[in-house]
Write a protein that holds these residues in place. Structure first.
Motif, PDB file in Angstrom:
ATOM      1  N   GLU A   1      -5.892 -17.067  -0.431  1.00 33.38           N
ATOM      2  CA  GLU A   1      -6.299 -15.899  -1.222  1.00 33.38           C
ATOM      3  C   GLU A   1      -7.388 -15.080  -0.539  1.00 33.38           C
ATOM      4  O   GLU A   1      -7.307 -13.844  -0.494  1.00 33.38           O
ATOM      5  N   ASP A   2      -8.411 -15.734   0.002  1.00 35.85           N
ATOM      6  CA  ASP A   2      -9.482 -14.993   0.664  1.00 35.85           C
ATOM      7  C   ASP A   2      -8.980 -14.268   1.900  1.00 35.85           C
ATOM      8  O   ASP A   2      -9.400 -13.137   2.188  1.00 35.85           O
ATOM      9  N   ASP A   3      -8.081 -14.908   2.662  1.00 36.34           N
ATOM     10  CA  ASP A   3      -7.523 -14.262   3.857  1.00 36.34           C
ATOM     11  C   ASP A   3      -6.674 -13.061   3.473  1.00 36.34           C
ATOM     12  O   ASP A   3      -6.690 -12.026   4.153  1.00 36.34           O
ATOM     13  N   ILE A   4      -5.907 -13.197   2.405  1.00 32.13           N
ATOM     14  CA  ILE A   4      -5.087 -12.081   1.936  1.00 32.13           C
ATOM     15  C   ILE A   4      -5.984 -10.936   1.475  1.00 32.13           C
ATOM     16  O   ILE A   4      -5.728  -9.759   1.774  1.00 32.13           O
ATOM     17  N   ARG A   5      -7.034 -11.255   0.757  1.00 31.70           N
ATOM     18  CA  ARG A   5      -7.985 -10.230   0.316  1.00 31.70           C
ATOM     19  C   ARG A   5      -8.577  -9.494   1.520  1.00 31.70           C
ATOM     20  O   ARG A   5      -8.658  -8.259   1.532  1.00 31.70           O
ATOM     21  N   ASP A   6      -9.007 -10.247   2.528  1.00 31.13           N
ATOM     22  CA  ASP A   6      -9.603  -9.627   3.714  1.00 31.13           C
ATOM     23  C   ASP A   6      -8.596  -8.732   4.434  1.00 31.13           C
ATOM     24  O   ASP A   6      -8.953  -7.648   4.923  1.00 31.13           O
ATOM     25  N   THR A   7      -7.339  -9.191   4.495  1.00 29.86           N
ATOM     26  CA  THR A   7      -6.301  -8.389   5.148  1.00 29.86           C
ATOM     27  C   THR A   7      -6.077  -7.089   4.404  1.00 29.86           C
ATOM     28  O   THR A   7      -6.036  -6.003   4.994  1.00 29.86           O
ATOM     29  N   PHE A   8      -5.929  -7.177   3.092  1.00 24.86           N
ATOM     30  CA  PHE A   8      -5.740  -5.973   2.289  1.00 24.86           C
ATOM     31  C   PHE A   8      -6.953  -5.049   2.380  1.00 24.86           C
ATOM     32  O   PHE A   8      -6.796  -3.823   2.470  1.00 24.86           O
ATOM     33  N   ALA A   9      -8.147  -5.620   2.357  1.00 26.23           N
ATOM     34  CA  ALA A   9      -9.360  -4.793   2.416  1.00 26.23           C
ATOM     35  C   ALA A   9      -9.335  -3.906   3.655  1.00 26.23           C
ATOM     36  O   ALA A   9      -9.634  -2.700   3.571  1.00 26.23           O
ATOM     37  N   GLN A  10      -8.978  -4.475   4.795  1.00 31.18           N
ATOM     38  CA  GLN A  10      -8.939  -3.701   6.025  1.00 31.18           C
ATOM     39  C   GLN A  10      -7.805  -2.685   6.020  1.00 31.18           C
ATOM     40  O   GLN A  10      -7.967  -1.547   6.470  1.00 31.18           O
ATOM     41  N   ARG A  11      -6.641  -3.089   5.481  1.00 35.49           N
ATOM     42  CA  ARG A  11      -5.491  -2.167   5.495  1.00 35.49           C
ATOM     43  C   ARG A  11      -5.674  -1.019   4.494  1.00 35.49           C
ATOM     44  O   ARG A  11      -5.240   0.097   4.755  1.00 35.49           O
ATOM     45  N   TRP A  12      -6.328  -1.276   3.346  1.00 37.59           N
ATOM     46  CA  TRP A  12      -6.630  -0.166   2.428  1.00 37.59           C
ATOM     47  C   TRP A  12      -7.455   0.886   3.166  1.00 37.59           C
ATOM     48  O   TRP A  12      -7.197   2.095   3.064  1.00 37.59           O
ATOM     49  N   ILE A  13      -8.456   0.434   3.902  1.00 37.05           N
ATOM     50  CA  ILE A  13      -9.343   1.353   4.618  1.00 37.05           C
ATOM     51  C   ILE A  13      -8.593   2.052   5.750  1.00 37.05           C
ATOM     52  O   ILE A  13      -8.683   3.269   5.922  1.00 37.05           O
ATOM     53  N   ASP A  14      -7.837   1.267   6.525  1.00 39.20           N
ATOM     54  CA  ASP A  14      -7.116   1.843   7.666  1.00 39.20           C
ATOM     55  C   ASP A  14      -6.118   2.915   7.237  1.00 39.20           C
ATOM     56  O   ASP A  14      -5.893   3.892   7.950  1.00 39.20           O
ATOM     57  N   ARG A  15      -5.520   2.725   6.067  1.00 40.55           N
ATOM     58  CA  ARG A  15      -4.441   3.618   5.652  1.00 40.55           C
ATOM     59  C   ARG A  15      -4.870   4.647   4.604  1.00 40.55           C
ATOM     60  O   ARG A  15      -4.040   5.362   4.047  1.00 40.55           O
ATOM     61  N   ALA A  16      -6.160   4.721   4.354  1.00 36.82           N
ATOM     62  CA  ALA A  16      -6.673   5.719   3.414  1.00 36.82           C
ATOM     63  C   ALA A  16      -6.507   7.119   3.997  1.00 36.82           C
ATOM     64  O   ALA A  16      -6.489   7.320   5.213  1.00 36.82           O
ATOM     65  N   SER A  17      -6.392   8.090   3.127  1.00 36.68           N
ATOM     66  CA  SER A  17      -6.236   9.475   3.558  1.00 36.68           C
ATOM     67  C   SER A  17      -7.540  10.027   4.135  1.00 36.68           C
ATOM     68  O   SER A  17      -8.639   9.555   3.815  1.00 36.68           O
ATOM     69  N   GLU A  18      -7.406  11.055   4.960  1.00 35.66           N
ATOM     70  CA  GLU A  18      -8.571  11.707   5.538  1.00 35.66           C
ATOM     71  C   GLU A  18      -9.440  12.290   4.424  1.00 35.66           C
ATOM     72  O   GLU A  18      -8.942  12.904   3.483  1.00 35.66           O
ATOM     73  N   GLY A  19     -10.732  12.053   4.546  1.00 29.47           N
ATOM     74  CA  GLY A  19     -11.667  12.569   3.554  1.00 29.47           C
ATOM     75  C   GLY A  19     -12.069  11.553   2.496  1.00 29.47           C
ATOM     76  O   GLY A  19     -13.063  11.759   1.790  1.00 29.47           O
ATOM     77  N   TRP A  20     -11.306  10.443   2.365  1.00 33.53           N
ATOM     78  CA  TRP A  20     -11.680   9.399   1.411  1.00 33.53           C
ATOM     79  C   TRP A  20     -12.853   8.603   1.958  1.00 33.53           C
ATOM     80  O   TRP A  20     -13.099   8.561   3.167  1.00 33.53           O
ATOM     81  N   TRP A  21     -13.548   7.939   1.051  1.00 36.52           N
ATOM     82  CA  TRP A  21     -14.749   7.191   1.419  1.00 36.52           C
ATOM     83  C   TRP A  21     -14.489   5.688   1.382  1.00 36.52           C
ATOM     84  O   TRP A  21     -13.654   5.197   0.621  1.00 36.52           O
TER      85      TRP A  21
ATOM     86  N   ILE B   1       0.831  -1.203   0.000  1.00 38.92           N
ATOM     87  CA  ILE B   1       0.000   0.000   0.000  1.00 38.92           C
ATOM     88  C   ILE B   1       0.867   1.255   0.000  1.00 38.92           C
ATOM     89  O   ILE B   1       0.568   2.236  -0.688  1.00 38.92           O
ATOM     90  N   SER B   2       1.951   1.224   0.754  1.00 38.70           N
ATOM     91  CA  SER B   2       2.873   2.370   0.758  1.00 38.70           C
ATOM     92  C   SER B   2       3.477   2.588  -0.621  1.00 38.70           C
ATOM     93  O   SER B   2       3.650   3.727  -1.065  1.00 38.70           O
ATOM     94  N   ASP B   3       3.805   1.495  -1.309  1.00 36.21           N
ATOM     95  CA  ASP B   3       4.358   1.616  -2.664  1.00 36.21           C
ATOM     96  C   ASP B   3       3.327   2.157  -3.646  1.00 36.21           C
ATOM     97  O   ASP B   3       3.654   2.951  -4.530  1.00 36.21           O
ATOM     98  N   VAL B   4       2.081   1.733  -3.485  1.00 35.41           N
ATOM     99  CA  VAL B   4       1.031   2.139  -4.423  1.00 35.41           C
ATOM    100  C   VAL B   4       0.584   3.578  -4.166  1.00 35.41           C
ATOM    101  O   VAL B   4       0.470   4.388  -5.093  1.00 35.41           O
ATOM    102  N   TRP B   5       0.343   3.914  -2.927  1.00 39.80           N
ATOM    103  CA  TRP B   5      -0.210   5.224  -2.596  1.00 39.80           C
ATOM    104  C   TRP B   5       0.843   6.273  -2.274  1.00 39.80           C
ATOM    105  O   TRP B   5       0.549   7.468  -2.292  1.00 39.80           O
ATOM    106  N   GLY B   6       2.055   5.859  -1.942  1.00 38.85           N
ATOM    107  CA  GLY B   6       3.101   6.814  -1.613  1.00 38.85           C
ATOM    108  C   GLY B   6       2.736   7.683  -0.426  1.00 38.85           C
ATOM    109  O   GLY B   6       2.296   7.190   0.617  1.00 38.85           O
ATOM    110  N   GLN B   7       2.847   8.991  -0.569  1.00 40.10           N
ATOM    111  CA  GLN B   7       2.577   9.917   0.529  1.00 40.10           C
ATOM    112  C   GLN B   7       1.098   9.994   0.889  1.00 40.10           C
ATOM    113  O   GLN B   7       0.746  10.557   1.933  1.00 40.10           O
ATOM    114  N   ASP B   8       0.244   9.444   0.051  1.00 41.32           N
ATOM    115  CA  ASP B   8      -1.189   9.450   0.363  1.00 41.32           C
ATOM    116  C   ASP B   8      -1.572   8.347   1.340  1.00 41.32           C
ATOM    117  O   ASP B   8      -2.723   8.275   1.786  1.00 41.32           O
TER     118      ASP B   8
END
Length: 209
Positions: A178-198, A39-46
């Motif tokens: 695969e399903d466990d990895i998906r669930d892990t990423f799903a939560q981390r995408w949300i946890d690490r999203a920038s303020e104001g994102w939905w 996620i850090s590689d994909v989103w960078g400073q965001d």
């Protein structure tokens, strides 16, 4: 005598069950670390910083019993777990493999696309979903001439994300993860999203960070 026999049988059952399940244990903590790196590689400073763990938080996997720390059942469980840790290394200690050409290519593709998606995150046109993907939240936030472009971007991003979860599972020789990895990423995408994102945790239940 009956209690001794029960304790012996319980210890054997715990040991046998642990031996059977040790090879399929999903290393959740390591999966979170792997997800955060990508996620850090994909989103960078965001990408928001990784959440800190409170110092008094109970370590994962700690055995507890309402009978107290020195109850026979608790002692047997602790002994069985300790023996397993000696005989069979815990799967949780293993790192998740994410350094393969396919994973790097997918991460690079998603990183390049992020700058095109970022304005739509900020406008509230798109959001993160509970299945680790993106969804169009409000087309009215996008000019009519851009809506087809947005749809194509979201579809391409979701293809890469689906391929990423599968590729990580296969890179670790655990396609069943695969399903466990998906669930892990799903939560981390949300946890690490920038303020104001939905994001949404259920269909139609959109929330803003």
């Amino acid at each position: 005598m009956r209690r001794l026999r029960f304790n012996v049988l319980l210890a054997a059952a715990i040991f046998t069950a642990a031996c059977v399940t040790i090879n399929v244990y999903f290393p959740a903590a390591q999966a979170e670390k792997a997800a955060d790196r990508i996620i850090s590689d994909v989103w960078g400073q965001d990408s928001a910083p990784r959440d800190s763990v409170p110092p008094d938080e109970e370590p994962q996997g700690r055995l507890q019993s309402p009978d107290g720390p020195f109850a026979p059942v608790t002692m047997i469980r602790l002994a069985a777990t300790g023996l397993l840790d000696i005989v069979v290394p815990r799967a949780e200690a293993q790192d998740i493999e994410i350094e393969t050409p396919e994973i790097r290519a997918l991460t690079g593709s998603m990183s390049a696309r992020h700058q095109k998606l970022k304005p739509y995150y900020e406008a509230g046109a798109i959001g993160l979903t509970a299945d680790g993907l993106l969804a169009i939240r409000d087309r009215n936030q996008v000019p009519l001439a851009e809506r087809n472009t947005l749809r194509q971007l979201v579809e391409a991003e979701n293809r890469d994300r689906n391929d990423l979860y599968r590729a990580i599972a296969e890179a670790n020789d655990k396609p069943e993860w695969e399903d466990d990895i998906r669930d892990t990423f799903a939560q981390r995408w949300i946890d690490r999203a920038s303020e104001g994102w939905w994001y949404r945790t259920a269909p139609g239940n959109w929330q803003q960070k």
